[in-house]
Write a protein that holds these residues in place. Structure first.
Motif, PDB file in Angstrom:
ATOM      1  N   PHE A 352       0.839  -1.201   0.000  1.00 52.14           N
ATOM      2  CA  PHE A 352       0.000   0.000   0.000  1.00 52.14           C
ATOM      3  C   PHE A 352       0.874   1.251   0.000  1.00 52.14           C
ATOM      4  O   PHE A 352       0.688   2.165  -0.806  1.00 52.14           O
ATOM      5  N   ILE A 353       1.854   1.306   0.914  1.00 52.34           N
ATOM      6  CA  ILE A 353       2.752   2.456   0.978  1.00 52.34           C
ATOM      7  C   ILE A 353       3.673   2.495  -0.231  1.00 52.34           C
ATOM      8  O   ILE A 353       3.903   3.559  -0.829  1.00 52.34           O
ATOM      9  N   SER A 354       4.200   1.345  -0.620  1.00 55.20           N
ATOM     10  CA  SER A 354       5.149   1.288  -1.731  1.00 55.20           C
ATOM     11  C   SER A 354       4.525   1.757  -3.040  1.00 55.20           C
ATOM     12  O   SER A 354       5.113   2.560  -3.774  1.00 55.20           O
ATOM     13  N   SER A 355       3.324   1.292  -3.335  1.00 55.76           N
ATOM     14  CA  SER A 355       2.689   1.646  -4.601  1.00 55.76           C
ATOM     15  C   SER A 355       2.359   3.134  -4.661  1.00 55.76           C
ATOM     16  O   SER A 355       2.631   3.806  -5.662  1.00 55.76           O
ATOM     17  N   LEU A 356       1.777   3.675  -3.580  1.00 52.72           N
ATOM     18  CA  LEU A 356       1.440   5.101  -3.570  1.00 52.72           C
ATOM     19  C   LEU A 356       2.692   5.961  -3.628  1.00 52.72           C
ATOM     20  O   LEU A 356       2.745   6.959  -4.366  1.00 52.72           O
ATOM     21  N   THR A 357       3.732   5.586  -2.863  1.00 54.24           N
ATOM     22  CA  THR A 357       4.966   6.370  -2.865  1.00 54.24           C
ATOM     23  C   THR A 357       5.644   6.317  -4.224  1.00 54.24           C
ATOM     24  O   THR A 357       6.189   7.329  -4.704  1.00 54.24           O
ATOM     25  N   ASP A 358       5.617   5.166  -4.867  1.00 53.97           N
ATOM     26  CA  ASP A 358       6.194   5.032  -6.205  1.00 53.97           C
ATOM     27  C   ASP A 358       5.507   5.979  -7.182  1.00 53.97           C
ATOM     28  O   ASP A 358       6.171   6.688  -7.971  1.00 53.97           O
ATOM     29  N   ASP A 359       4.195   6.016  -7.157  1.00 54.23           N
ATOM     30  CA  ASP A 359       3.467   6.919  -8.060  1.00 54.23           C
ATOM     31  C   ASP A 359       3.773   8.374  -7.744  1.00 54.23           C
ATOM     32  O   ASP A 359       3.887   9.209  -8.661  1.00 54.23           O
ATOM     33  N   ILE A 360       3.902   8.707  -6.463  1.00 54.55           N
ATOM     34  CA  ILE A 360       4.173  10.094  -6.083  1.00 54.55           C
ATOM     35  C   ILE A 360       5.572  10.509  -6.527  1.00 54.55           C
ATOM     36  O   ILE A 360       5.779  11.627  -7.033  1.00 54.55           O
ATOM     37  N   ILE A 361       6.561   9.630  -6.352  1.00 62.20           N
ATOM     38  CA  ILE A 361       7.928   9.948  -6.774  1.00 62.20           C
ATOM     39  C   ILE A 361       7.997  10.117  -8.283  1.00 62.20           C
ATOM     40  O   ILE A 361       8.654  11.029  -8.805  1.00 62.20           O
ATOM     41  N   ASN A 362       7.307   9.268  -9.026  1.00 60.24           N
ATOM     42  CA  ASN A 362       7.313   9.382 -10.480  1.00 60.24           C
ATOM     43  C   ASN A 362       6.614  10.644 -10.963  1.00 60.24           C
ATOM     44  O   ASN A 362       6.825  11.082 -12.107  1.00 60.24           O
ATOM     45  N   ALA A 363       5.753  11.229 -10.102  1.00 62.72           N
ATOM     46  CA  ALA A 363       5.061  12.462 -10.489  1.00 62.72           C
ATOM     47  C   ALA A 363       5.949  13.693 -10.367  1.00 62.72           C
ATOM     48  O   ALA A 363       5.607  14.761 -10.878  1.00 62.72           O
ATOM     49  N   VAL A 364       7.085  13.573  -9.671  1.00 59.22           N
ATOM     50  CA  VAL A 364       8.018  14.700  -9.575  1.00 59.22           C
ATOM     51  C   VAL A 364       8.637  14.939 -10.957  1.00 59.22           C
ATOM     52  O   VAL A 364       9.164  14.011 -11.566  1.00 59.22           O
ATOM     53  N   PRO A 365       8.610  16.162 -11.472  1.00 58.71           N
ATOM     54  CA  PRO A 365       9.099  16.421 -12.844  1.00 58.71           C
ATOM     55  C   PRO A 365      10.565  16.055 -13.014  1.00 58.71           C
ATOM     56  O   PRO A 365      11.396  16.282 -12.122  1.00 58.71           O
ATOM     57  N   GLN A 366      10.873  15.509 -14.175  1.00 61.05           N
ATOM     58  CA  GLN A 366      12.252  15.136 -14.474  1.00 61.05           C
ATOM     59  C   GLN A 366      13.157  16.351 -14.538  1.00 61.05           C
ATOM     60  O   GLN A 366      14.366  16.259 -14.285  1.00 61.05           O
ATOM     61  N   SER A 367      12.590  17.508 -14.842  1.00 62.84           N
ATOM     62  CA  SER A 367      13.402  18.724 -14.946  1.00 62.84           C
ATOM     63  C   SER A 367      14.067  19.055 -13.605  1.00 62.84           C
ATOM     64  O   SER A 367      15.169  19.625 -13.583  1.00 62.84           O
ATOM     65  N   MET A 368      13.427  18.729 -12.499  1.00 61.43           N
ATOM     66  CA  MET A 368      14.031  18.978 -11.191  1.00 61.43           C
ATOM     67  C   MET A 368      15.245  18.089 -10.972  1.00 61.43           C
ATOM     68  O   MET A 368      16.266  18.522 -10.411  1.00 61.43           O
ATOM     69  N   ARG A 369      15.154  16.855 -11.427  1.00 62.55           N
ATOM     70  CA  ARG A 369      16.313  15.961 -11.325  1.00 62.55           C
ATOM     71  C   ARG A 369      17.448  16.462 -12.223  1.00 62.55           C
ATOM     72  O   ARG A 369      18.622  16.495 -11.803  1.00 62.55           O
ATOM     73  N   ASP A 370      17.095  16.847 -13.436  1.00 65.21           N
ATOM     74  CA  ASP A 370      18.126  17.319 -14.370  1.00 65.21           C
ATOM     75  C   ASP A 370      18.814  18.571 -13.841  1.00 65.21           C
ATOM     76  O   ASP A 370      20.038  18.734 -13.981  1.00 65.21           O
ATOM     77  N   GLY A 371      18.069  19.470 -13.221  1.00 65.22           N
ATOM     78  CA  GLY A 371      18.683  20.668 -12.646  1.00 65.22           C
ATOM     79  C   GLY A 371      19.638  20.328 -11.522  1.00 65.22           C
ATOM     80  O   GLY A 371      20.699  20.945 -11.385  1.00 65.22           O
ATOM     81  N   SER A 372      19.249  19.310 -10.703  1.00 69.50           N
ATOM     82  CA  SER A 372      20.136  18.896  -9.620  1.00 69.50           C
ATOM     83  C   SER A 372      21.415  18.271 -10.159  1.00 69.50           C
ATOM     84  O   SER A 372      22.517  18.568  -9.680  1.00 69.50           O
ATOM     85  N   TYR A 373      21.277  17.435 -11.196  1.00 71.09           N
ATOM     86  CA  TYR A 373      22.466  16.838 -11.806  1.00 71.09           C
ATOM     87  C   TYR A 373      23.350  17.917 -12.427  1.00 71.09           C
ATOM     88  O   TYR A 373      24.586  17.850 -12.383  1.00 71.09           O
TER      89      TYR A 373
END
Length: 486
Positions: A352-373
């Motif tokens: 229950f926690i894993s599935s919801l958290t997975d969907d929430i993490i995937n909803a974070v825009p990739q642009s934020m990751r790219d900016g951090s990198y």
């Protein structure tokens, strides 16, 4: 005519109406569908809806109202002494319905006519023997009035079913004819169909709301009855749970509330870190092929029945904790404990926690990751300082919703934690929860108006308020701190 057969007749008439309506629409424009206001299927849908919807609505309303009307008439004929006592009238109607069902079974088995059944009397030994053959046992002293009311009950039910069948069929045919008469090339059939779909969606939402209101009202009414018998202060502040069923009962909530929160805490300690770590792996680290296997396998746990988890707790987890941890450390010698139930409920909540958290993490825009990198951060730093903070409100909401599920679990607690209502800190001792006691208080042949039975509704109302507050808090967290990304 039975409800099933009547429903099939109405449905068959509606299906016929669909094809007839579609054909009539095409015939009105000489087969050129381009001259129709709507697609041909919408005209068929219109006839289908006008035939089926009013008929089924009348049937549903009749099935709801008829039992109340019949019960009211029967209770009124039993006399004012029974009619004014809610408990007595309920018990009398149960006897009436039981005897009436026995008469139905007797008629089906022996082929007796309605006139022959009307001639039967409660004081005849023959009727006792015949009803015993179909599983209805009558005592040596059967109230003749109850027996006569059972026969009247059958007649009212039969007459009501016959009237309902006639009215439903008449309404279905009337809708069929009316819809066909309205079919022509300029008829706005699409608007009719889409309006129906809109009202169907509204009704579906209304059913959910009305269901919640019905649950609350049923719990609230019986809870008020309980607090009219048992002091509310003792219920909420008494430290003892000891229902005696013969007076002098101590019905304190605190031991049950403590067991509920303690077991839920252990479950969340297990489920939260494992569920979040699994979600981080599947969302950020796992290759697509691995993710396509790992994520469904984790979610498969949620599909296992809770009774299976209960057996797992009873047969495997409990004895393991007792033999290898509790007894060597001198903490207890029972396989039923807080730790047993908490561990298994925690495993149940992982997907229950894993599935919801997975969907929430995937909803974070990739642009934020790219900016951090781009700023030189490593992958782990990006997850810890960018992804998780952005997804934190949703993760907190998922944790609180999982906590609500842990609080409401029953079967695993029954089989893994025992039924001892007590206060304590030893996680290897047997304890119980509110849900388990709700089941136990309503199990058995007990007087419904006794405080030992009505307390189940007070416990249910308390549990409802707790889980409702958790859900509201989770939604508030998500809405207040959720960030909107473009």
């Amino acid at each position: 005519m039975s409800v099933g057969i009547l429903s099939l007749i109405v449905l068959a008439l509606a299906v016929v109406g669909f094809f007839v309506g579609r054909s009539r629409a095409l015939k009105s424009v000489q087969g050129d569908s381009r001259r129709l206001h709507s697609l041909p299927g919408y005209y068929g849908q219109t006839v289908f809806l006008f035939t089926a919807v009013p008929a089924f609505a009348l049937m549903a309303l009749w099935l709801i109202v008829q039992p109340m009307v019949i019960d009211g008439r029967i209770v009124g004929q039993l006399g004012p002494q029974i009619a004014e006592d809610a408990t007595a009238s309920k018990l009398a109607m149960e006897d009436v319905a039981r005897i009436a069902s026995g008469l139905d079974a007797l008629q089906a088995r022996t082929g007796m006519t309605n006139d022959e059944l009307r001639d039967l009397s409660a004081d005849g030994s023959d009727i006792r023997g015949r009803l015993a053959e179909v599983g209805i046992a009558l005592g040596s002293e059967v109230d003749p009035l109850i027996f006569e009311m059972a026969k009247s009950f059958r007649i009212m039910q039969a007459n009501g079913a016959m009237i309902m069948s006639v009215l439903v069929l008449v309404l279905a045919v009337a809708g069929f004819v009316l819809a066909l008469r309205r079919i022509h090339g300029e008829f706005r059939a699409r608007n009719v169909s889409e309006t129906f779909v809109r009202w169907l969606l509204i009704a579906s939402a209304g059913v959910a709301i009305l269901t919640t209101v019905g649950i609350v009202m049923s719990l609230l009414s019986e809870t008020i009855r309980f607090f009219g018998i048992y002091p509310i202060s003792e219920f909420f502040f008494n430290l003892t749970w000891n229902p005696q069923f013969r007076g002098g009962s101590d019905l304190g909530l605190i031991p049950l509330l403590w067991g509920t929160l303690y077991i839920s805490f252990v479950a969340m300690v297990v489920a939260v870190p494992i569920g979040i770590f699994a979600a981080i792996y599947t969302a950020e680290y796992a290759p697509p092929k691995v993710r396509s296997v790992v994520k469904p396998v984790i979610e498969l746990i949620a599909g296992i029945p809770t009774v299976v988890f209960g057996l797992f707790a009873l047969v495997t987890v409990g004895p393991f904790l007792r033999d290898y941890i509790a007894m060597p450390l001198g903490l207890g010698n029972s396989g039923s404990s807080v730790m047993t139930a908490g561990l298994v409920i925690g495993v149940l909540n992982i997907p229950f926690i894993s599935s919801l958290t997975d969907d929430i993490i995937n909803a974070v825009p990739q642009s934020m990751r790219d900016g951090s990198y781009g700023l030189g951060a490593t992958k782990s730093e990006t997850i810890r300082k960018v992804v998780l903070p952005a997804a934190l409100p949703g993760i907190v909401g998922a944790i609180l919703l999982a906590a609500s599920r842990a609080i409401g679990e029953t079967m695993i607690v029954t089989m893994g934690a025992g039924a001892a209502a007590k206060l304590g800190l030893n996680p290897f001792e047997a304890m119980t929860t509110i849900t388990v006691k709700i089941v136990s208080q309503l199990t058995g042949d007990l007087a419904f108006d006794s405080p030992e039975t009505l307390v189940a509704f007070a416990l249910g109302m308390t549990l409802f308020v707790i889980t409702l507050c958790l859900n509201i808090f989770a939604l508030w967290i998500v809405r207040k701190y959720r960030e909107q990304y473009e």
